[in-house]
Write a protein that holds these residues in place. Structure first.
Motif, mmCIF file in Angstrom:
data_model
loop_
_atom_site.group_PDB
_atom_site.id
_atom_site.type_symbol
_atom_site.label_atom_id
_atom_site.label_comp_id
_atom_site.label_asym_id
_atom_site.label_seq_id
_atom_site.Cartn_x
_atom_site.Cartn_y
_atom_site.Cartn_z
ATOM 1 N N UNK A 98 0.831 -1.207 0.000
ATOM 2 C CA UNK A 98 0.000 0.000 0.000
ATOM 3 C C UNK A 98 0.862 1.253 0.000
ATOM 4 N N UNK A 99 1.920 1.242 0.755
ATOM 5 C CA UNK A 99 2.816 2.402 0.809
ATOM 6 C C UNK A 99 3.490 2.598 -0.539
ATOM 7 N N UNK A 100 3.944 1.514 -1.129
ATOM 8 C CA UNK A 100 4.576 1.624 -2.447
ATOM 9 C C UNK A 100 3.589 2.170 -3.482
ATOM 10 N N UNK A 101 2.361 1.675 -3.466
ATOM 11 C CA UNK A 101 1.355 2.143 -4.426
ATOM 12 C C UNK A 101 1.031 3.618 -4.219
ATOM 13 N N UNK A 102 0.878 4.031 -2.973
ATOM 14 C CA UNK A 102 0.514 5.422 -2.692
ATOM 15 C C UNK A 102 1.705 6.371 -2.802
ATOM 16 N N UNK A 103 2.899 5.827 -2.942
ATOM 17 C CA UNK A 103 4.096 6.651 -3.160
ATOM 18 C C UNK A 103 4.431 6.792 -4.638
ATOM 19 N N UNK A 104 3.675 6.144 -5.488
ATOM 20 C CA UNK A 104 3.915 6.246 -6.936
ATOM 21 C C UNK A 104 3.657 7.680 -7.395
ATOM 22 N N UNK A 105 4.455 8.166 -8.342
ATOM 23 C CA UNK A 105 4.303 9.558 -8.784
ATOM 24 C C UNK A 105 2.982 9.852 -9.486
ATOM 25 N N UNK A 106 2.231 8.801 -9.831
ATOM 26 C CA UNK A 106 0.941 8.996 -10.488
ATOM 27 C C UNK A 106 -0.206 8.369 -9.688
ATOM 28 N N UNK A 107 -0.042 8.294 -8.358
ATOM 29 C CA UNK A 107 -1.045 7.648 -7.510
ATOM 30 C C UNK A 107 -2.389 8.362 -7.539
ATOM 31 N N UNK A 108 -2.372 9.699 -7.529
ATOM 32 C CA UNK A 108 -3.636 10.432 -7.530
ATOM 33 C C UNK A 108 -3.528 11.692 -8.365
ATOM 34 N N UNK A 109 -4.648 12.082 -8.931
ATOM 35 C CA UNK A 109 -4.710 13.302 -9.730
ATOM 36 C C UNK A 109 -5.921 14.110 -9.299
ATOM 37 N N UNK A 110 -5.693 15.376 -9.045
ATOM 38 C CA UNK A 110 -6.790 16.321 -8.858
ATOM 39 C C UNK A 110 -6.985 16.947 -10.225
ATOM 40 N N UNK A 111 -8.144 16.714 -10.841
ATOM 41 C CA UNK A 111 -8.353 17.186 -12.222
ATOM 42 C C UNK A 111 -8.291 18.708 -12.322
ATOM 43 N N UNK A 112 -8.109 19.172 -13.544
ATOM 44 C CA UNK A 112 -8.096 20.620 -13.755
ATOM 45 C C UNK A 112 -9.439 21.212 -13.358
ATOM 46 N N UNK A 113 -9.374 22.466 -12.943
ATOM 47 C CA UNK A 113 -10.592 23.200 -12.617
ATOM 48 C C UNK A 113 -10.717 24.333 -13.618
ATOM 49 N N UNK A 114 -11.871 24.446 -14.211
ATOM 50 C CA UNK A 114 -12.091 25.501 -15.194
ATOM 51 C C UNK A 114 -13.087 26.526 -14.648
ATOM 52 N N UNK A 168 -15.467 13.146 -5.370
ATOM 53 C CA UNK A 168 -15.498 13.822 -6.665
ATOM 54 C C UNK A 168 -14.220 14.649 -6.745
ATOM 55 N N UNK A 169 -13.876 15.067 -7.889
ATOM 56 C CA UNK A 169 -12.678 15.899 -8.092
ATOM 57 C C UNK A 169 -11.402 15.203 -7.649
ATOM 58 N N UNK A 170 -11.373 13.905 -7.787
ATOM 59 C CA UNK A 170 -10.163 13.144 -7.495
ATOM 60 C C UNK A 170 -10.144 11.928 -8.415
ATOM 61 N N UNK A 171 -8.992 11.649 -8.952
ATOM 62 C CA UNK A 171 -8.829 10.476 -9.808
ATOM 63 C C UNK A 171 -7.681 9.645 -9.252
ATOM 64 N N UNK A 172 -7.999 8.428 -8.871
ATOM 65 C CA UNK A 172 -6.979 7.518 -8.370
ATOM 66 C C UNK A 172 -6.446 6.674 -9.519
ATOM 67 N N UNK A 173 -5.183 6.326 -9.424
ATOM 68 C CA UNK A 173 -4.591 5.414 -10.399
ATOM 69 C C UNK A 173 -5.438 4.146 -10.418
ATOM 70 N N UNK A 174 -5.765 3.690 -11.595
ATOM 71 C CA UNK A 174 -6.688 2.568 -11.737
ATOM 72 C C UNK A 174 -5.964 1.232 -11.861
#
Length: 138
Positions: free
Chosen positions: A9-25, A57-63
């Motif tokens: 779990x630590x390795x997965x959550x330490x990945x540089x692409x673990x989570x993305x906060x999408x752009x806000x327009x 909402x407004x969060x994208x986790x690595x799938x």
């Protein structure tokens, strides 16, 4: 606690692409670009940094299965009654000075005779303090 339960779990959550906060327009276009990064990282001084949101909402986790399981494990831990989680409710006149603490965004009822006033400041540099880390890596 998360590491002790499952180091993957630590390795997965330490990945540089673990989570993305999408752009806000907004009406002018992109107000904030998408921000992708790890949940856990270490700063230049070796201090552990956690960038996390419990947003649904407004969060994208690595799938991938490991990241999804790690997020579920972290959510379960944060919802638990472990004594390592401090819970507080600010009362009138109280303040809190900290490095971005995990917090709730629950609704509140304002008293018209004493309206809520909350100052929030954001700084680029962390609050300096005595490190409590040990020599073990996560």
């Amino acid at each position: 606690m998360l590491r002790d339960a499952n180091a993957d779990s630590i390795r997965a959550l330490s990945a540089p692409d673990a989570m993305t906060i999408p752009e806000r327009t907004d009406e002018n276009g992109v107000a904030r670009a998408a921000q992708t990064g790890p949940v856990f990282s270490t700063g230049a001084g070796g201090d552990l940094h956690m960038r996390y949101t419990a947003r649904t909402r407004s969060i994208e986790w690595k799938q991938d299965a490991t990241t999804r399981a790690a997020v579920a494990q972290l959510e379960k831990l944060l919802a638990s009654d472990t004594p390592h989680i401090l819970r507080a409710r600010l009362e009138p006149g109280m303040g809190l000075l900290c490095n971005n603490v995990l917090h709730d965004r629950a609704e509140f009822s304002d008293d018209p005779s004493h309206p809520r006033l909350l100052y929030r400041a954001r700084y680029l540099d962390r609050i300096a303090g005595t490190s409590t880390r040990n020599s073990n890596s996560f």
